[in-house]
Structures are given as C-alpha cells and as structure tokens.
Write an enzyme that holds these catalytic residues in place. Structure first.
Site, short mmCIF file in Angstrom:
data_model
loop_
_atom_site.label_atom_id
_atom_site.label_comp_id
_atom_site.label_asym_id
_atom_site.label_seq_id
_atom_site.Cartn_x
_atom_site.Cartn_y
_atom_site.Cartn_z
N HIS A 1 -83.16 -28.58 -90.22
CA HIS A 1 -81.74 -28.68 -90.53
C HIS A 1 -81.00 -27.45 -90.00
O HIS A 1 -79.91 -27.57 -89.43
CB HIS A 1 -81.54 -28.81 -92.04
CG HIS A 1 -82.16 -30.04 -92.63
ND1 HIS A 1 -81.45 -30.95 -93.37
CD2 HIS A 1 -83.44 -30.52 -92.59
CE1 HIS A 1 -82.24 -31.94 -93.77
NE2 HIS A 1 -83.46 -31.68 -93.31
N ASP B 1 -74.36 -29.84 -94.17
CA ASP B 1 -75.45 -30.78 -94.35
C ASP B 1 -75.18 -31.63 -95.59
O ASP B 1 -74.63 -31.13 -96.59
CB ASP B 1 -76.76 -29.99 -94.52
CG ASP B 1 -78.00 -30.84 -94.35
OD1 ASP B 1 -78.20 -31.78 -95.15
OD2 ASP B 1 -78.78 -30.55 -93.43
#
Length: 464
Positions: free
Chosen positions: A24, A124
């Site tokens: 990520h 995110d």
C-alpha cells in the site's frame, strides 16, 4: 460556486495517507511521484518506521520533490510471521496502530488547509477512520485510493450491497469466494472504516480500462457508485520495457539474467507478507529442480510489523539444492529488484502470490503469471489473470487452498509456462496486453486522459 478572487490562495496541495503495509505504501509513493510531476506539491504522511522502510527500498527518495512527514505511534508488538496462517496476522498490531494517527493526521491537514486554496487528501480505504475529521474543513476534499484490483473491489462491493444487479451466472460460478481471504480481526478493522466512507468526492484505482474495463464500468453503475467520480489511473508504476545492458553496478541477479536466453527464466517471489511452512518450501524447491527450467527464487522472510526491530529466520532449503541447480537456478535471500527482473528480456514467467502491485508490474512488462494466491484480493486477482485475461496458469486453486502444493504440480506448471507451445501462446497474449497498456499511458491514451482528468479536477476553480 466558483471563485476568481485575485487574493485567493493559488496553491492546490495534495496529501497522501497510505495504510501501513508495504504494498500500500509503495502504490501511494508511485502516485505521489506521478502527481508531483504535474507541478503540484505533494505531502506523504506515514510513521517514522515505515518511511525508513520505504527509503531502504527506494534509494532515490532523498531526491524526490515529495515532502515526507514522519508521525509517531505508540509501541506495538512485532511477533514473528506465522507459517500456519495464509494472512499475515503477525502484522495485525502494526495495522491497528494506524488508529492512533487520527489526531496528528487531522492536525497536519488542518495546518495545510490554512494556507492552501484546496487540499486534496488521497487516502487508502483502510485509513478512512484516520481522515474522518477532514470533512469539517471547507476547502478539503477526500479521495479514496483503492490498492486492490477493480475485479476484487467490484465483487466485494456487489456482495456487500446485496447483489443489486444481475451478472453472468457462469462467471459468478467460477469467481473465487471471499471465504478465508481475511481473518476476523482484520475484518473488524475494515468495519471500523465503513462509517467514515461516503464523504469522499471520488475513487482512484491503480488499474486501467485496458486491463479491467468490465469491472471498472460495473463500479461506475449507479447501484454501486452513488454519483462518486472514478478514475482508473494505472498502472502507476513505470511501464517502459527498457533494454537491459551489462553493468558491474547492477544487482547480481540482473547480471546473472544477462547471461540467460530470452524468456527462459521463471521469477519466483511471494511478496513481503507470505510465509510458507518448511514442508511447502521443500515441495517448491523439488518442483523447481525437477522442472529443468531456469529460475530466480527470492526466499526472503515476511516483513515483521517493525521491519527494523527483528530478524527473520533464514529459509531452509533441501540439503544440496543450490549446488544441484547451480548455473540454472539462482536463490536470492533478501531484497531483489522486482521491476528490473520483470522487464528483463530473459524473464519468461512469474510465480507469484498475485498481490496487485506485483500483478500490475507483471502485466506492464508483458510477463505471464503462475498464480499462487494467499489472502486478501489475491484469489480474485489470480482469477483475473488466468480466467479473464488468460495470461497465466494456476499453481494453487483457492478452493483447495489448505492442501499442500506438491512438487509435481510446481514442476508441471513451470514446464508448461516456460517450455511449451501453450506457454508461448500465453506469453504472446501477455505481450499484446503490455503493448496496449503502454499505448494507454502515452499521449492521448486512456490512462493518460484519466490522470489528466484527475489533475484538472483537483485544480479546478470551483468549490464544492
């Protein structure tokens, strides 16, 4: 409302808030560079430990135009990886530590908003809880970044929202279930995010309509989307397949690849979170040895929650394995330059856990995949690769995930992918898809237009 007041602050500021997992972090770092190349100031927020981790794996960060902000979290346990768990449950304490970032992230964004015309917060999905306070700031907009494939994102959302429209029943029958993809404790962390989703302006996907058009269009349907904007801006990694030349300064594995024939090597790597049992390692080693094919195998242990606080155990390979495969196989213990390996002319296949970062790199470089999904979006990424795009072969079927993958299966898949007419056909399709991806990021291509659309949108003069 639109504003043209000459006294208005002129600057649009972009803030990146990644989840604390390497894949990520990696994606939002790539996106930060992409956006900063459009002359927009980008601020990247993470913990001191995870920024140090990024710097250890991206040695050019000191030359970056991105501004990095180091925040602190309270100490958390960092247990060793658990070979009995497909999901990296040993990282759960690190994941939960993100909840402590809510106040410092809010304070930093508030400070930036005081001197900017607009702050675009790209976060995110798993940081929705952390950025929840930004909705009170009038010149701050939030955009959810989806680090997973559009394929997996669609199926999860479609199921969560009660299957609001019909899909092809034959496809539905073949798509892997989400059973076992996340453990209960991680599902609880996901549930914490859900009340804070819905305030965003739009969503960004590290994907392309060239790759996942059907699933992106599904996600744009009103039944799932509720008028949110969607930009498919991927691949956000580098997609140029450069000619590799011999150099003494390059990684040893690249120099080894220079000496191999074209498309003759299978690259074996399972990312930063996968831990195999000793028994599975043995079967994999025997299968690679018996295949008779060239390979690079990265045997690094999974990341700890604190990657600098603990040393992982060295993977035990069968006695004499490296000696028996010398010259044909190369074992790499530790970090390996994955993108450079995948773009090398000698690489003809990639045995992978099917993490989305790895899949986008493999697709971009035209390298077919031997799929071995472990958790999260990986089973449906594997389905996309083998069933939809038809650029890979199955090593481990998700519905039989608890079974040991035998040496015979590994041997057979490696031979089919590297040394058969079937493998050649798969490689041809992968190369054609890679070429379509390269066209999409060129001037006038679909991806370039989506990136330009997003940049234009956050730069607009109108306020929400």
């Amino acid at each position: 409302m639109c504003t043209n007041d000459q006294n208005d602050p002129a600057e649009v500021v972009v803030v990146m808030v990644p989840f604390l997992a390497h894949g990520h972090l990696n994606q939002l770092l790539h996106l930060s560079r992409l956006i900063s190349a459009h002359n927009l100031p980008v601020h990247f927020i993470s913990t001191a430990t995870h920024l140090r981790q990024l710097r250890s794996r991206h040695h050019d960060l000191n030359n970056s135009t991105v501004t990095f902000h180091e925040l602190q979290t309270p100490p958390f346990p960092s247990p060793p990886p658990n070979p009995s768990s497909r999901f990296p449950t040993h990282l759960q304490p690190a994941f939960e530590s993100t909840l402590h970032l809510r106040r410092p992230v809010s304070a930093l964004i508030s400070s930036l908003s005081a001197t900017a015309r607009r702050v675009a917060v790209v976060h995110d999905f798993m940081m929705s809880y952390v950025v929840q306070d930004t909705k009170t700031l009038p010149n701050v907009e939030t955009y959810i970044f989806n680090p997973l494939s559009a394929c997996d994102s669609f199926w999860r959302k479609w199921e969560r929202m009660g299957r609001p429209f019909r899909v092809d029943p034959e496809v539905l029958r073949r798509v892997p279930s989400q059973d076992g993809t996340f453990p209960p404790e991680f599902i609880e962390l996901v549930r914490l995010q859900l009340p804070h989703v819905g305030f965003h302006v739009g969503e960004l996907f590290d994907s392309s309509r060239v790759i996942e058009r059907e699933y992106i269009e599904y996600l744009e349907r009103e039944e799932l989307n509720h008028n949110k904007k969607i930009w498919a801006i991927g691949p956000i990694n580098h997609v140029d397949k450069q000619v590799v030349t011999v150099s003494e300064n390059r990684h040893d594995c690249l120099q080894w690849l220079d000496l191999q024939p074209g498309s003759s090597v299978i690259y074996v790597s399972f990312g930063t979170t996968t831990t195999f049992s000793d028994e599975q390692i043995k079967e994999l080693a025997i299968g690679l040895e018996r295949s008779g094919q060239r390979f690079i195998w990265v045997t690094r242990t999974a990341d700890f929650g604190d990657v600098f606080g603990s040393e992982g155990k060295i993977v035990d390979l069968p006695t004499g394995f490296e000696q028996r495969v010398e010259g044909r196989g190369l074992v790499v213990r530790g970090w390996a330059p994955q993108r450079e390996i995948l773009r090398h002319f000698a690489t003809g296949g990639f045995m992978s856990h099917c993490g989305w970062n790895s899949m986008m790199e493999s697709i971009s470089m035209g390298v077919p995949v031997a799929t071995w999904p472990m958790h999260s979006d990986q089973p449906r990424n594997a389905f996309l690769i083998t069933d939809v795009l038809r650029i890979g072969l199955v090593v481990s079927d998700w519905e039989r995930r608890d079974e040991l993958v035998s040496a015979a299966v590994v041997e057979g898949v490696v031979r089919r992918l590297i040394d058969s007419s079937e493998g050649e056909e798969i490689r041809k399709r992968a190369a054609e898809l890679a070429e379509a991806v390269r066209r999409s990021v060129a001037e006038g291509g679909e991806c370039r237009k989506e990136v330009d659309s997003f940049i234009s949108y956050i730069n607009r003069k109108c306020l929400m």
